[in-house]
Design a protein around this motif. Structure first.
Motif, short mmCIF file in Angstrom:
data_model
loop_
_atom_site.label_atom_id
_atom_site.label_comp_id
_atom_site.label_asym_id
_atom_site.label_seq_id
_atom_site.Cartn_x
_atom_site.Cartn_y
_atom_site.Cartn_z
N ASP A 211 -1.45 -18.00 -9.86
CA ASP A 211 -2.09 -19.28 -9.60
C ASP A 211 -3.44 -19.35 -10.30
N GLU A 212 -4.18 -18.23 -10.24
CA GLU A 212 -5.48 -18.19 -10.90
C GLU A 212 -5.33 -18.31 -12.42
N ILE A 213 -4.33 -17.64 -12.96
CA ILE A 213 -4.08 -17.68 -14.40
C ILE A 213 -3.73 -19.10 -14.84
N LYS A 214 -2.89 -19.77 -14.05
CA LYS A 214 -2.51 -21.14 -14.41
C LYS A 214 -3.72 -22.07 -14.38
N GLU A 215 -4.65 -21.83 -13.45
CA GLU A 215 -5.85 -22.65 -13.39
C GLU A 215 -6.71 -22.42 -14.63
N LYS A 216 -6.78 -21.16 -15.10
CA LYS A 216 -7.55 -20.86 -16.30
C LYS A 216 -6.91 -21.53 -17.53
N GLN A 217 -5.58 -21.53 -17.57
CA GLN A 217 -4.88 -22.21 -18.64
C GLN A 217 -5.24 -23.70 -18.63
N LEU A 218 -5.24 -24.27 -17.45
CA LEU A 218 -5.53 -25.69 -17.30
C LEU A 218 -6.96 -25.99 -17.78
N GLN A 219 -7.92 -25.15 -17.36
CA GLN A 219 -9.32 -25.35 -17.74
C GLN A 219 -9.50 -25.26 -19.25
N LEU A 220 -8.79 -24.35 -19.89
CA LEU A 220 -8.95 -24.14 -21.32
C LEU A 220 -8.30 -25.23 -22.16
N LEU A 221 -7.16 -25.75 -21.69
CA LEU A 221 -6.36 -26.65 -22.52
C LEU A 221 -6.58 -28.13 -22.24
N GLU A 222 -6.98 -28.48 -21.03
CA GLU A 222 -7.08 -29.90 -20.67
C GLU A 222 -8.05 -30.63 -21.59
N GLY A 223 -7.62 -31.78 -22.08
CA GLY A 223 -8.45 -32.61 -22.94
C GLY A 223 -8.39 -32.27 -24.41
N LYS A 224 -7.69 -31.16 -24.77
CA LYS A 224 -7.58 -30.77 -26.17
C LYS A 224 -6.49 -31.61 -26.88
N ARG A 225 -6.70 -31.84 -28.17
CA ARG A 225 -5.74 -32.62 -28.95
C ARG A 225 -4.61 -31.72 -29.43
N ILE A 226 -3.37 -32.18 -29.26
CA ILE A 226 -2.21 -31.38 -29.66
C ILE A 226 -1.90 -31.65 -31.14
N LEU A 227 -1.55 -30.61 -31.89
CA LEU A 227 -1.38 -30.72 -33.34
C LEU A 227 0.06 -30.94 -33.77
N LYS A 228 1.02 -30.84 -32.86
CA LYS A 228 2.43 -31.06 -33.19
C LYS A 228 3.16 -31.51 -31.93
N ASP A 229 4.34 -32.09 -32.11
CA ASP A 229 5.16 -32.47 -30.96
C ASP A 229 5.64 -31.20 -30.24
N ILE A 230 5.53 -31.19 -28.93
CA ILE A 230 6.00 -30.06 -28.12
C ILE A 230 7.18 -30.54 -27.28
N TYR A 231 8.28 -29.76 -27.29
CA TYR A 231 9.48 -30.16 -26.59
C TYR A 231 9.78 -29.22 -25.41
N THR A 232 10.48 -29.75 -24.41
CA THR A 232 10.93 -28.93 -23.29
C THR A 232 12.12 -28.10 -23.73
N LYS A 233 12.55 -27.19 -22.88
CA LYS A 233 13.70 -26.34 -23.20
C LYS A 233 14.96 -27.17 -23.41
N SER A 234 15.04 -28.31 -22.74
CA SER A 234 16.23 -29.16 -22.85
C SER A 234 16.17 -30.10 -24.06
N GLY A 235 15.07 -30.03 -24.84
CA GLY A 235 14.97 -30.83 -26.04
C GLY A 235 14.26 -32.15 -25.89
N HIS A 236 13.76 -32.45 -24.70
CA HIS A 236 12.99 -33.69 -24.50
C HIS A 236 11.54 -33.46 -24.90
N ILE A 237 10.91 -34.51 -25.42
CA ILE A 237 9.52 -34.36 -25.85
C ILE A 237 8.61 -34.23 -24.63
#
Length: 270
Positions: A211-237
């Motif tokens: 849970d703590e690790i996921k919160e750190k991931q959230l703090q680091l990544l939130e608000g950042k611009r994504i450089l490519k399309d990211i898809y789920t395992k099922s192929g949905h964007i």
């Protein structure tokens, strides 16, 4: 020992001529050796070719200037193929992501420390939200264009001065012993073991640390611009290119599993 920011922009003074020959524009890194091999030179009259000073030709790096014996120490990069190759590799350290070889994202490098006698890179300062730690350069496996790859058992220091201490002494220091050092430097906080202070993408943790690790991931990544399309395992964007990461999207990526969150973290604008 000098910070890179303390070198870039310094005037270059020729001792024998008693004149300035421009200023330091950038530090050219040799990724194989982990050293600064050249300083590129900024000069108003040199608009066509790129010129540089081999680090071994530097007499000294002071608070106010870099000194060289004469202007003959400055070379044209077109005449030195190896120097030109290093410049074209565009290896940088500042503003690159730092990741272990098993996919743990430690944070973002925001400074590095150079031995002003040899040019050896001594350590990398890594920002983890409001916390700063220093990683010894011996723990760096790859100086890459976009990512620095480090060992799993990376050594953390709380202040750059500790890089100059004997490794045996550092190994013996306990977190309690380091607290005194941190109190003298309020901007720095005690280093923690990687499992508690990095963003991990493995599944071998109990529910509370994860849970703590996921919160750190959230703090680091939130608000950042994504450089490519990211898809789920099922192929949905999951996230479209050029969009800003929301907390909801990051949570969704975390639910998709380690592979998706790794891909997400490696394709954001830092």
């Amino acid at each position: 020992m000098k910070k890179s920011i303390e070198i870039v922009g310094l005037p270059i003074v020729c001792i024998s001529e008693g004149k300035e020959a421009g200023e330091v524009k950038s530090l050219v890194i040799n990724p194989e050796k982990g050293t600064v091999d050249f300083l590129t030179v900024e000069h108003a009259e040199w608009q066509v070719s790129v010129k540089a000073i081999p680090f071994k030709k530097i007499v000294g790096i002071g608070e106010y200037a870099v000194t060289i014996e004469s202007e003959n120490s400055i070379i044209d990069l077109n005449e030195i193929p190896i120097a030109n190759q290093l410049v074209n590799k565009r290896i940088k350290i500042n503003d690159t992501r730092v990741m272990t070889r098993k996919g743990q994202l430690l944070g973002e490098a925001n400074e590095f420390f150079v031995d002003d006698d040899s040019g050896a890179i001594l350590g990398i300062q890594v920002g983890q939200k409001e916390k700063q730690v220093v990683i010894e350069s011996a723990d760096v496996l790859t100086f890459g264009k976009d990512i620095l790859v480090v060992k799993e058992d990376v050594h953390y220091y709380t202040a750059p001065e500790q890089l100059e201490e004997e490794p045996e002494e550092l190994a013996e220091e306990t977190p309690e012993a380091l607290e005194g050092v941190v109190e003298e430097s309020p901007a720095l906080t005690p280093a923690e073991p990687p499992s508690a202070s990095v963003l991990s993408f493995s599944n071998g943790y109990s529910s509370q640390p994860m849970d703590e690790i996921k919160e750190k991931q959230l703090q680091l990544l939130e608000g950042k611009r994504i450089l490519k399309d990211i898809y789920t395992k099922s192929g949905h964007i999951l996230v479209k290119k050029d969009s800003l990461l929301s907390a909801e999207a990051i949570r969704h990526a975390q639910e998709e599993g380690p592979g998706i969150i790794v891909e997400l973290s490696m394709n954001v604008e830092m």
